[in-house]
Design an enzyme around this catalytic site. Sequence first.
Site, mmCIF file in Angstrom:
data_model
loop_
_atom_site.group_PDB
_atom_site.id
_atom_site.type_symbol
_atom_site.label_atom_id
_atom_site.label_comp_id
_atom_site.label_asym_id
_atom_site.label_seq_id
_atom_site.Cartn_x
_atom_site.Cartn_y
_atom_site.Cartn_z
ATOM 1 N N LYS A 60 5.623 -13.195 5.458
ATOM 2 C CA LYS A 60 5.017 -12.174 6.312
ATOM 3 C C LYS A 60 3.973 -11.360 5.545
ATOM 4 C CE LYS A 60 8.990 -9.265 5.247
ATOM 5 N NZ LYS A 60 10.115 -8.487 5.748
ATOM 6 N N ARG A 66 18.728 -1.797 12.163
ATOM 7 C CA ARG A 66 17.359 -2.042 12.615
ATOM 8 C C ARG A 66 17.472 -3.063 13.740
ATOM 9 N NH1 ARG A 66 13.606 -3.296 7.524
ATOM 10 N NH2 ARG A 66 14.778 -5.218 7.752
ATOM 11 N N TYR A 112 -11.271 15.017 -7.745
ATOM 12 C CA TYR A 112 -11.046 15.896 -6.605
ATOM 13 C C TYR A 112 -9.891 16.856 -6.866
ATOM 14 C CZ TYR A 112 -14.030 13.215 -3.382
ATOM 15 O OH TYR A 112 -15.093 12.622 -2.746
ATOM 16 N N MET A 117 -11.073 7.241 -2.790
ATOM 17 C CA MET A 117 -11.167 6.073 -1.917
ATOM 18 C C MET A 117 -11.767 4.871 -2.638
ATOM 19 S SD MET A 117 -13.137 5.663 1.735
ATOM 20 C CE MET A 117 -12.201 6.968 2.531
#
Length: 374
Positions: free
Chosen positions: A41, A139, A261, A314
């Site tokens: 997956k 689940r 930042y 980013m």
Amino acid sequence: MSHSPSLYGGRLTIDLDAIASNWRFLNGQTGAKTECAAAIKADAYGTGQDKAAPALYEAGCRTFFAAVPTEAIALRQVLPDAVVYALDGLFPDTYTHYLDNRIRPVLGSLEELQEWAGICKAAGQSFDAAVHVDTGIHRLGLSPAEFGAAMTDKSLLGPFQPSLIMSHLACGSTPDHPMNRRQLELFRTVTDPFKRIPRSLANSAGVQMGPDYHFDMVRPGIALYGGQAIETTPNQMKPVAKVEARIMIIREVPEGDTIGYGATQTARRPLRNAVVAAGYADGLLRRASGSDDRPGGFGVIGGHKAPILGRISMDMITLDVTDVPDHLLKRGAFVEMLGPAVAATDLAAYAETIDYEYLTSLGRRFERVYGPLT
């Protein structure tokens, strides 16, 4: 559209031979009566399903587990002869897609089982599907009571006979956790009356927890892709991916100045920075940032550790290369951010996450290369 390698900010190298080798190792941990399948997956945990699946098939794997139907259908296109399951089950009003593509849903609720059994009754034949019984993770899965009642209700099942009965371990990464034994005993109790049907409980960790957990099929995932399935033992899997980011600039930072930042990290001495062209948009998670309060992750340049300074942004990461030899610090050179020298498990610890998140997030903007990591 293909681009010159020099235009990419980073490079993701994936070793398909290592993935195949990891499957062969895990297959060797089980007896001859236990099939070793593969969880594939999330685009084969970020390694590329279209490449990883054929490599696993060539190694001997014949049963594959995708998550959502679209993944399973794409898998069918590259593996026409494999058995393909969709772990997320039967989505409403989509059964024709499963049948047309020979996808086996893992039926995770009584409602899904009723719908699939109704399809089988209407056709007068049994279409392959697994039934998931919940043994405590809460689940997907029928409750043990629902499972027992459904499996003995001929009016509900009609001609349908499950191809597999399965459950999923909640605490396999910590083998001594009592939840593992509780789930094993409950799985045995509720499925023993139906043991003529193949059964499966073990994920990557379960494979390594011994034959009690193996049953008829094991379903490793993260271990195939080099991840550490069990927290308390050394990782025996080969690394399969390496991420390298390109150096854009080397600069000097005076003592007392801040980096990045938010001004979260202060230079405690005169520093030399390398800014590399990768960031959280490339799957290098922001939570591995450095600050004055806690160390961040690191990269490796020519065998030298380069700690992350300040916040991961980013598109950029700043590394402390003060102690890295000058001849390694060239504009355009690559820094290993994950791979043989920077284990995903170690990097994940700095980001307070698991290696699964790193592997499945990597490299949307990187040049992707298939070959050995060295």
